[in-house]
Structures are given as C-alpha cells and as structure tokens.
Write an enzyme that holds these catalytic residues in place. Structure first.
Site, PDB file in Angstrom:
ATOM      1  N   ASP A   1     -37.040  45.711-113.010  1.00 37.07           N
ATOM      2  CA  ASP A   1     -35.669  46.181-112.834  1.00 37.07           C
ATOM      3  C   ASP A   1     -35.171  46.628-114.209  1.00 37.07           C
ATOM      4  O   ASP A   1     -35.768  46.282-115.232  1.00 37.07           O
ATOM      5  CB  ASP A   1     -34.805  45.038-112.286  1.00 37.07           C
ATOM      6  CG  ASP A   1     -33.482  45.541-111.740  1.00 37.07           C
ATOM      7  OD1 ASP A   1     -33.173  46.729-111.914  1.00 37.07           O
ATOM      8  OD2 ASP A   1     -32.746  44.731-111.145  1.00 37.07           O
TER       9      ASP A   1
ATOM     10  N   ASP B   1     -36.243  38.219-112.060  1.00 36.26           N
ATOM     11  CA  ASP B   1     -35.620  36.909-112.270  1.00 36.26           C
ATOM     12  C   ASP B   1     -34.690  36.482-111.142  1.00 36.26           C
ATOM     13  O   ASP B   1     -34.021  35.463-111.240  1.00 36.26           O
ATOM     14  CB  ASP B   1     -34.849  36.890-113.592  1.00 36.26           C
ATOM     15  CG  ASP B   1     -33.724  37.922-113.623  1.00 36.26           C
ATOM     16  OD1 ASP B   1     -33.563  38.666-112.633  1.00 36.26           O
ATOM     17  OD2 ASP B   1     -32.996  37.984-114.632  1.00 36.26           O
TER      18      ASP B   1
END
Length: 847
Positions: free
Chosen positions: A324, A586
């Site tokens: 990301d 995450d």
C-alpha cells in the site's frame, strides 16, 4: 461443530461482582495446573533428545554398527576411532545448529503476540502462552482472540470467525445467557473462540478454555496445513536427492568392484559407508540454519525481526514487492486539510458530522479518523450513541446512530463514490435538494478534482430517523443526504524515492496495491517520479477471471480501489507468472495477502492479525529497512551456495576418485577411518562460511536455487579434482614407489589440501586475490591444511594408519596444488563467461 458453551450464569455473576481478574499467584497456580496456552504443549524436546535424534541418520547408524562388528573381529582401534569421529561430527553439527536456533527463537519471541488481561486488578500485557482459564482479557478491534471464553462486557463487538465456521461476515457478540438448546458455534452469541479476530468494537472476555482444549485446539492438526515449500526449499530438496542418487550408485559400484577383486568384506563395507558419508552433504542443514540465524541477527540490528528463518532467503529472491502507499510511500502523518460543502466552501457542519462519526465509531481507528479527531475538538456531550454499522471492505463506509434527546441521526462517512451512490438528496446552506443528474456530475467532478490534487477524500452524509429507531443496519444506509467532503493530505516520504531507486537497481519492482483512488495514487507516483506503466481498479479486477488477471499483472503497477480478496487475487496472479513476491501490509484487511505472498512483511505497530500472518516484522516503517533486508537475504543465499558448490565440485571429485581407485588398486585407496577424518576436517574448514562476505555482483539481482547451474558446475569443476587425484596416484605409485600406507597417507594429504584450499577460488566469481575471505575462514582453512600436513608425523597419525611422507612428496604436492588452483580459477572464469553468453543469447529482443 460441537460446542460446550457455559449456560450457567455463575461465570458472569462472579466476574461482574469481582471484576478484577486473577491474582498473580492464582494465575501462576493455574498455569501449572492447565499448562501453557499452546496447541503443541510438551512437543519441545530436551537437549538430550535433540542430540540423540541426529543419530537417526541411516549412514551414522550403519557406521556405528559396522564399527561394533569390527570391534568383535579384533579391530578395537578402528572401533574407537570410528565411534569418536561419528560423535565428533554429530556434536559439531548439533552445537552449531542449536546455538543458531536459540538465537532465532529469541528474536521471534521479541515480536510474539501479547494480550491485555486483568491481573491483580490492573491491565497488563502478557504473552498468549501465559493466559489461563479464569483470566479476564480486554479486546479491541484488530486483536486476535487469545483463548475460548465468554463475553462479560461488550460494546458494538463484531468478530470474524470464518476460521471455524466458514462464515465470511463478522458476527456480533453480546453478554447474554444461552438457552440450553444452543450447542453450535453459530448459536454461541456470547462466546468467542481462539484464533478468530475482532473486526470492531471492544469487549471483556472471561477465559474458559486454553490450548488444546479450545475449539481450534481440538482440530488444530486437521486444519493446520503446512506452508507451501519455497523455491529455495524445493531446490535444496532436489539437490539432496541428486547427491543421494549419485552416492548410492557410487557405493554400489565400490562394493561390487571390491567383491570382484576379493577384498576383505568388512573393510570394503566400511570403506563404502565412509565413502557415502564423505559424499553426503550432512553439514548442509547446519550451514543453512547457522547462516540464516546469523542473517536474522544482522537483520534485527537493521530494525527487522524474522519470524520464519527461511523467509530471509525468500526475501533475497523477491523480484516484486507489493505494498500500500500509506506509510510506505507516504509519511503516514495524515492531516485534514479541507472540509467543504458542495459549493466548495469550508463547512463546519461537514466537520461536525465527520467528527461525530469518528468519535463514536468503536472500530479500529484509521489514520483518517485520528486526523479528524486531532484537527479540532468538538463538544459531543449532548450526543449519545445508540448503535453503529461497522466498516467493512465491501461497503467501504461506517455508520453511527446518534441521539441528542431532540433528534436521532444516522451519520455516515466513507469512500466518496460509495457515499454519493447511497444519497438521494444533497444539502447546501441547510437546504435539501433532490440528487439529479446535473448535481451528480458536479459532485463527481468536485471530489475527483480534490483527488487529482493528491487529497484522500471521504464523503460525509447523514439522514434523520425517528426517535424510536432502535438499531442501525446496512439497510439504513439509503436515502442519505450528502453534506460534503473531507480532504486529507499525506505527504510523500522523502526517503521513499531513494529507497525505490535502490530496490529497482537490485531488480525489485514495486507494485502499489491500495484501496485509494487512482487519482490520489497517480499524484503520489508523480511526486515520487514513479512511472505508471498500467492501472487496474477493483471494479475491473472483479470482472476478470484468474486467467485474465494473470495476463494483465505484468503490465500493471497500480492496483487501486481494491478490497482484501482482490488484493489476494493480485498476489496469486503475480506468483503464477513465476515471480517471487513480497507483500508489505499492516491492517486487518492485509492478512490474506500476507499469507499468500512468498514473504509476508508487516510492521511492529500493525494489528495482531497482520503480525501473526507475517514472516517478518519491520520495527521501522521504511523501505530503506526493507532494502537492507533484501541485501541480507541475498548475502545469506550467497554463503549457502558456497557450501553447495564446494560439496558438488572438489569434495565430490575426490570421492569419485576414491571409487575409481578401487578398480585398479590391490588395496583400499584410503582406510575408512581416514575417509571419516578427511570428511570431518573438511567440515571444520567449512563452518566459518556463514561469516564470509559476498561479492557485490552476487547480490545485484534476485537469485533462486538453480539445480541446472549446480549440476553444470559439478560437471565442469569436479573432473578437475578427479584428474589431479589420479595424477597423485601416478606420483605415489610410479615416482615415489609408495606402498599401501604411504599411498593412503599421500592421497589423504593431497585430497584435503586441494578440497579445502579451493574454497578461496569457488567462493567468488572474481579474482580471489581481489575478493578477500573472512579472516576466520582463512585461518580455519589454513589450520586444517596444516593439520593434514603435520598429522602423519605425529603419534596420533599412526593410529589412523599414516606414515611420514618423504620431503620430495611435499615439494611435488606444493607444485600440484598451485597448478590445480590456477586451473580451477581459469575454468571457473570460462564457466561464468559461458553462462553470461548463454544468458545473453536467451534474451530475445522485442520489436
């Protein structure tokens, strides 16, 4: 799945009355009574068991049995020497590998999952393994449930339990008493289960069952699937099979040849088994383990903790990194820059609605929520939350139902296209208007313009509901009134551009896989000078089958507005194209992709679900740390390859010569004890390989274990060693007129000198004088060579059957070793030139 949920309310009544959890003393007592909260309690073996298990190696057992037989036939000296050599070899292997595993385990424990529990009336964090029945655990969004238990307090508490039920959607859990008829997990609305994850809300749970007694513990063996072998593991397995096949053929040949020439059967059998030991790369597991553990220790110093040791090698092999952009390419210091109405004017009403939604949302606060709450404090004391519909990655929005005694609102925020699509009206200056086509065009242009400037945009909407509206459900998110947009800025990370360039130079391409819009992502790419070669959106991916997606992934480096299942499909499609893929994530939504990637990488601040799924944990969210990790992975691979190449060239050539010598010599070319001594001294010389440096050329590009390369290297270098062995035979028999003992002594010294010293040639593709070996490797190798030269003159040497060679032998030996090393160097250079030429020829120019 059968369930034994607690129907009796005494658990709840006791906890509600006491509320302080267990005392430390009681927890310690229960840990002794129930054991650790692990599936495999008691599996870890004692040191003695770990040591003895190494004697299960068939070759070791055969050697020990054969030496015992020789003792019964009067060869007591042989028995003691062989037994000592075997013990020394096994002990050497065990000590090195045990120390390596100890160091790696210490690192793994530093990032092990921890849970918040009440002990002595206070909230403390403890490892999952220390949780016991009776503990009160505190849970929030992103946590893994640490054990089976009852919910004793809940606030909008949603749990995903697909691991046990297969149910894809989160289910809400409450404090309640189950009816007697509830016997299934789906009916256990007051129970939570180990291994499932919290999607939103918060709760207190009373731990009832731990470890193997949990629902997942009872079926752990059946649902736990071994991870797919990596390219390196497959390569080492094939290498082992190749060596074993050659070993079996050679041993059979030696036995048949000795039987044909009527040589003593016991001595011939011992010789064949010792030869097999010499051929078998028995130190490979130790070298791999020590090299990887040293790599893990070095990576820990560079802010990267390794949970799965073999992931170090996989990280060095990656050629695609999917990530990301938030926190990786950007600073992750998000701030709200604008809160505007549909006229583009700053609006306090829009900010108030956004603040109310973020404040009362009980799910895991996103960086956007934190930016809203940090921007300005708004008094919410007049409002009370009635209910909420938590965020999910299909709807991409979150709703809260609020009441201030005068009115009841459903306040919704989320991805602008999803919010706008749920609105039937819009407001300007407090007046509401129907959402017509002209308004839609203007609204789309407004938020797309914000995204084009690099802002992350949230749509803000609301609707009025009746004061007796009891709950919020997904169906309520209709007929909304669009109020405006909140725009956030997350500036690009200054270090990202240089890290991306460094990774690119190492052959690692970055693919951005994000839930953000393509306009925002393109803006960040422009600022970081990342060329966009192709783009796919989540809508486009949803319309593709897996074959179609595989056909596109190589020509795309931006995947935008993708949900978790689409992220995982992208990872699998890239792997199917033959790439080694790393994934950095995450969030709760990243767990499937972290599992699917060759290397799953998360950060220390990630949610439990992501950290549990990851193979490595970054202590610093920075691509430079990852770059250092890739370098370390390639360094590790390079040193493992040195041992493999040694075992398949010089060492293999010497053992091949032993087999060949059995055809024409009237005696054994080397005694079994001498072969074992040769093998263990050679192994000692190889132990420092994990310390050695790797040439910069070796770590410039990703590499995988190529069996064709190893076989070709063996076929090119191995015969040189054999040729010099046969030259030694000529010198010993014709020039020095050696008898049996002198022949065996001379060849022992020559074979050990050549196969140890050639490491300085094989360890580098460059000129060995320009690529210095590690001092410990140099000293160890020279010490082993010195031992081989001096040993025949010692009393210990006589026990092995050695005799002192004449001075003339050492003069010839010195000349032969120098010529041998020079020839190997020349052939090595030619071999790598041939490889380079072959590689260039295989590159077909594109039109």
């Amino acid at each position: 799945m059968p369930l034994d949920p607690p129907h009796s309310p005494w658990w709840l009544q006791k906890l509600i009355l006491e509320g302080g959890g267990l005392s430390s003393a009681e927890a310690k007592s229960r840990l002794a009574q129930f054991g650790q909260n692990l599936f495999s309690e008691g599996v870890s073996k004692s040191l003695l068991q770990q040591y003895l298990i190494r004697f299960k190696n068939p070759l070791i057992l055969i050697l020990l049995v054969a030496s015992a037989v020789s003792a019964f036939t009067g060869e007591v000296t042989n028995f003691f020497i062989i037994s000592f050599m075997v013990l020394l070899s096994v002990t050497l292997d065990f000590v090195q590998e045990y120390r390596a595993q100890l160091a790696a385990e210490k690192l793994r424990l530093s990032v092990s999952l921890r849970a918040k529990v009440l002990r002595d009336g206070k909230s403390v964090e403890i490892p999952f393994s220390q949780i016991v029945p009776g503990d009160v655990a505190l849970l929030e969004a992103g946590d893994l449930i640490p054990a089976d238990g009852c919910v004793i307090e809940a606030k909008d508490f949603f749990v995903k339990q697909a691991l046990l039920t297969g149910e894809p959607y989160p289910v809400e859990k409450h404090q309640c008493i189950l009816p007697e008829s509830a016997t299934d997990i789906q009916e256990a609305t007051n129970a939570v289960f180990m291994g499932t994850s919290v999607i939103s809300g918060s709760a207190k749970m009373l731990v009832v069952k731990t470890g193997v007694n949990t629902a997942i513990g009872e079926i752990a063996d059946s649902i736990s699937q071994p991870s797919m072998p990596t390219a390196f593991e497959i390569g080492t397995r094939r290498f082992g099979m190749l060596i074993m096949r050659l070993t079996v053929l050679m041993v059979m040949f030696v036995l048949l040849a000795n039987a044909y020439f009527h040589k003593p059967w016991l001595e011939s059998f011992l010789f064949a088994v010792a030869l097999a030991v010499g051929l078998t790369p028995e130190l490979l597991p130790m070298v791999v383990s020590v090299t990887l553990s040293r790599g893990a220790l070095r990576m820990a110093k560079k802010q990267m903790i390794v949970k799965r040791l073999s992931a170090i090698q996989d990280l060095g092999s990656i050629d695609i990194l999917c990530t990301d952009k938030t926190g990786t390419l950007t600073e992750a210091k998000i701030r709200i820059e604008r809160h505007v109405d549909l006229q583009g004017r700053s609006s306090e009403h829009v900010l108030e609605l956004a603040y109310l939604n973020s404040y009362f949302e009980s799910g895991l606060k996103s960086p956007l929520d934190e930016a809203i709450l940090d921007h300005e404090h708004i008094d919410v004391s007049t409002w009370k939350k009635i209910d909420e519909v938590p965020f999910d990655f299909e709807r991409r929005r979150v709703s809260v139902l609020l009441d201030n005694l005068k009115t009841r609102w459903l306040v919704v925020k989320g991805a602008p296209e999803e919010i706008v699509g749920s609105c039937t009206h819009y407001e300007v200056d407090g007046a509401e208007f129907p959402m017509d086509e002209a308004a839609l065009v203007k609204i789309h242009a407004q938020y797309q313009a914000l995204e084009g400037e690099g802002f992350r945009v949230l749509g803000i909407a609301w609707r009025n509901v009746s004061l007796d509206h009891p709950h919020a459900v997904v169906g309520d998110e209709t007929e909304l009134v669009l109020s405006g947009f909140a725009a956030f800025l997350d500036p690009p990370k200054e270090s990202a551009a240089s890290a991306l360039e460094a990774l690119k130079k190492m052959g690692v391409s970055i693919k951005i896989v994000t839930g953000d819009s393509d306009l925002v992502t393109r803006h960040v790419c422009t600022q970081l000078k990342i060329p966009v070669i192709g783009l796919l959106t989540g809508k486009e991916i949803a319309q593709m089958d897996d074959i179609g997606l595989r056909a596109r992934v190589d020509t795309v480096n931006l995947f935008c507005r993708v949900n978790p299942s689409q992220k995982e499909r992208v990872i699998q499609a890239i792997k199917a194209r033959g790439h080694v893929v790393g994934y950095l994530g995450d969030g709760i939504n990243d767990a499937p992709s972290l599992h699917s990637a060759d290397v799953g990488i998360s950060v220390d601040s990630a949610v439990d679900v992501a950290k549990e799924a990851a193979d490595m944990i970054l202590l610093k969210h920075d691509l430079h740390v990852l770059h250092a990790g890739v370098l370390e992975g390639r360094h590790t691979f390079g040193n493992i390859m040195k041992y493999i190449m040694m075992g398949t060239s010089s060492n293999f050539g010497n053992m091949f010569s032993m087999a060949g010598a059995a055809l024409f010599l009237p005696f054994l070319p080397m005694l079994p004890t001498q072969i074992l001594l040769n093998n263990i001294l050679y192994d000692i010389s190889e132990i420092p390989i994990p310390l050695d440096e790797v040439d910069a050329e070796e770590i410039r590009v990703p590499r995988v274990l190529d069996l064709n390369f190893i076989r070709n290297f063996m076929l090119v270098i191995g015969p040189i060693s054999s040729a010099f062995d046969f030259l030694t035979f000529y010198v010993m028999l014709v020039v020095l007129h050696a008898d049996e003992k002198l022949f065996q002594t001379g060849w022992f010294v020559e074979s050990l000198c050549t196969q140890v010293l050639v490491i300085f040639i094989i360890r580098t593709r460059k000129n060995p004088l320009k690529s210095r070996a590690h001092p410990v490797l140099t000293l160890t190798s020279l010490a082993v060579v010195t031992t081989a030269i001096v040993l025949p003159f010692t009393s210990l040497g006589t026990h092995f059957g050695f005799v002192p060679p004449p001075t003339k032998f050492y003069v010839i030996l010195g000349f032969m070793v120098l010529v041998y090393l020079a020839i190997v160097e020349l052939v090595k250079r030619g071999f790598y030139r041939w490889l380079e030429m072959k590689k260039n020829q295989s590159v077909v120019p594109t039109s």
